[in-house]
Design an enzyme around this catalytic site. Structure first.
Site, mmCIF file in Angstrom:
data_model
loop_
_atom_site.group_PDB
_atom_site.id
_atom_site.type_symbol
_atom_site.label_atom_id
_atom_site.label_comp_id
_atom_site.label_asym_id
_atom_site.label_seq_id
_atom_site.Cartn_x
_atom_site.Cartn_y
_atom_site.Cartn_z
ATOM 1 C CE LYS A 86 -22.567 4.344 107.838
ATOM 2 N NZ LYS A 86 -22.718 4.541 106.380
ATOM 3 C CD GLU A 108 -24.124 -1.207 114.227
ATOM 4 O OE1 GLU A 108 -23.548 -1.271 115.330
ATOM 5 O OE2 GLU A 108 -24.353 -0.119 113.633
ATOM 6 C CB SER A 373 -23.307 11.035 103.039
ATOM 7 O OG SER A 373 -23.787 10.194 101.996
HETATM 8 C C1 LIG Z 1 -23.872 4.532 105.724
HETATM 9 C C2 LIG Z 1 -23.980 5.593 104.728
HETATM 10 C C3 LIG Z 1 -25.174 6.327 104.552
HETATM 11 C C4 LIG Z 1 -26.429 6.034 105.290
HETATM 12 O O1 LIG Z 1 -26.366 6.191 106.657
HETATM 13 P P1 LIG Z 1 -27.031 7.402 107.423
HETATM 14 O O2 LIG Z 1 -26.974 6.990 108.846
HETATM 15 O O3 LIG Z 1 -28.450 7.535 106.911
HETATM 16 O O4 LIG Z 1 -26.243 8.603 107.124
HETATM 17 C C5 LIG Z 1 -25.178 7.362 103.627
HETATM 18 N N1 LIG Z 1 -24.081 7.652 102.890
HETATM 19 C C6 LIG Z 1 -22.928 6.966 103.017
HETATM 20 C C7 LIG Z 1 -21.779 7.349 102.178
HETATM 21 C C8 LIG Z 1 -22.840 5.918 103.939
HETATM 22 O O5 LIG Z 1 -21.686 5.232 104.050
#
Ligand SMILES: *Cc1c(COP(=O)(O)O)cnc(C)c1O
Length: 405
Positions: A86, A108, A373
């Site tokens: 993020k 948000e 992610s």
């Molecule tokens: C917020 C988050 C997501 C989901 O958000 P996307 O906008 O779909 O990427 C996925 N993985 C992690 C680790 C997150 O913090």
């Protein structure tokens, strides 16, 4: 550079008149910044020295051997500062805000991860930061509120509606309508009114651009990413969307079952076309157009809408959508911890779960690239409760004793 507003029939900008000016201003600034070497160098410098990019691509050799099929590689976004992807978007937008001369950032947050990334970059770039968060989420996510405040952000509870993420978005939009001359709204995923989907995609595509270099010369079967709002997935997939290969696989939250309210799958035919919070896409909603409750073990995958570009690419068939259940995500968490010494965020573990399924029957000559992610330290309250509840509850009780004296 041309800012893409529509992706097939999805996307657009459906906002009240007052928000047209700030969105126009933002779109122009974004377009100009993308052609400005100074801006791009500053973004690259912070990506390197502050976020810790490029993030590695790890060959998961033990996992590969155990599964006996395709070779599994893991893009370690979890090693980015603040623990997830993020921050790539947060840094990009905060730099744009500075370029526009804004002094104040609003955002948000649902689970708190976007709030943490935003609060951190505001501290780094010297911007005032206010994060809107539903009262229900504040109660559930106290540790994240603590971190945001430590970074110097003001966390504002939202008590309207269901007191969760969608209400926090509404509150942020309301603030922005009255404050845009000195304020930027730093939206957290690849959705919302144009130019946000294209802009967030651009900043997140640093993931895909690095991956493209890291897989040069490899035979790749598929890229696999989890999909909440869709920012990590679209950023990871972006350099490949106009090519026929590799396969691009988005994994949604299958939750605890297939009944309405038990999951967050929009792309399995359940999502309905709607216009919500400024953009047209597929949403989980009832016949009256009200957003429906969702469930996922991972707090980042339970948004009822999906980014318009992913919805468009899904409809076109370029991206395939799959689902992983809560249980499968937990199994994947355990599998990669045991075999690779890596703790996936519960969101990312959904992508890991799909890779495990695919690798079983996969071609040993080909690679599956999983985007991790985020890292899973943040999930200890959920993971420990699910995987080792007795010891965890004992620990919490002992902790309470210390405070109750
Ligand atoms: C917020 C988050 C997501 C989901 O958000 P996307 O906008 O779909 O990427 C996925 N993985 C992690 C680790 C997150 O913090």
């Amino acid at each position: 550079m041309i800012v893409e507003s529509f992706f097939g029939s999805f996307g657009g900008r459906y906002v009240p008149e007052v928000l047209r000016t700030p969105l126009d201003e933002l779109e122009t600034a974004f377009r100009e910044a993308m052609e400005d070497e100074t801006f791009k160098n500053e973004f690259a410098r912070l990506c390197k020295n502050y976020i810790g990019r490029p993030t590695p691509l790890l060959f998961a050799e033990n996992a590969t051997e155990k599964l006996g099929g395709s070779r599994i590689y893991i893009k370690l976004e979890g090693l980015a500062n603040t623990g997830a992807h993020k921050i790539n978007n947060a840094i990009g937008q905060a730099l744009l805000a500075k370029r526009l001369g804004k002094k104040r950032i609003i955002a948000e947050t649902g689970a708190g991860q976007h709030g943490i990334a935003t609060a951190a970059v505001c501290a780094k770039l010297g911007l005032e930061c206010r994060v809107y968060m539903g009262e229900v989420d504040i109660k559930r996510q106290h540790p994240n509120v603590f971190w945001m405040e430590l970074y110097g952000a003001e966390v504002v509870p939202v008590g309207s509606g269901s007191r969760t993420l969608k209400d926090a978005v509404n509150e942020a939009l309301r603030d922005w309508a009255g404050s845009f001359p000195d304020t930027h709204y730093l939206l957290g995923s690849a959705l919302g009114p144009s130019p946000y989907p294209d802009m967030v995609r651009e900043f997140q595509s640093v993931i895909g651009k690095e991956t493209e270099k890291q897989i040069a010369g490899m035979e790749v079967e598929a890229l696999v990413a989890c999909v909440g709002g869709g920012s990590n997935a679209i950023g990871f997939f972006y350099p490949f969307i106009d090519k026929p290969f590799p396969r691009l696989i988005g994994v949604e939250a299958g939750g605890r079952g297939s009944l309405i309210g038990d999951n967050a799958c929009r792309m399995d035919g359940t999502g309905k076309i709607g216009i919500v919070q400024g953009y047209k896409s597929l949403f989980l909603m009832d016949d009256d157009g009200q957003l429906q409750a969702t469930h996922s073990i991972s707090a980042g995958l339970d948004y009822p809408g999906i980014g318009p570009q992913l919805a468009g690419l899904g409809k076109k068939g370029r991206i395939e959508f799959k689902k992983a259940s809560d249980t499968e995500a937990l199994d994947a968490l355990r599998f990669f911890a045991r075999n690779e010494g890596i703790i996936f965020a519960l969101e990312s573990a959904h992508a890991g779960a799909e890779a495990i399924k695919m690798a079983h029957n996969g071609d040993p000559e080909k690679a599956l690239i999983v985007n991790m992610s985020g890292r899973g330290d943040k999930d200890i309250f959920i993971s420990a409760m699910a995987l080792a509840p007795r010891d965890w509850i004992l620990f919490l009780k002992e902790e309470m004793k210390i405070y109750e004296g």
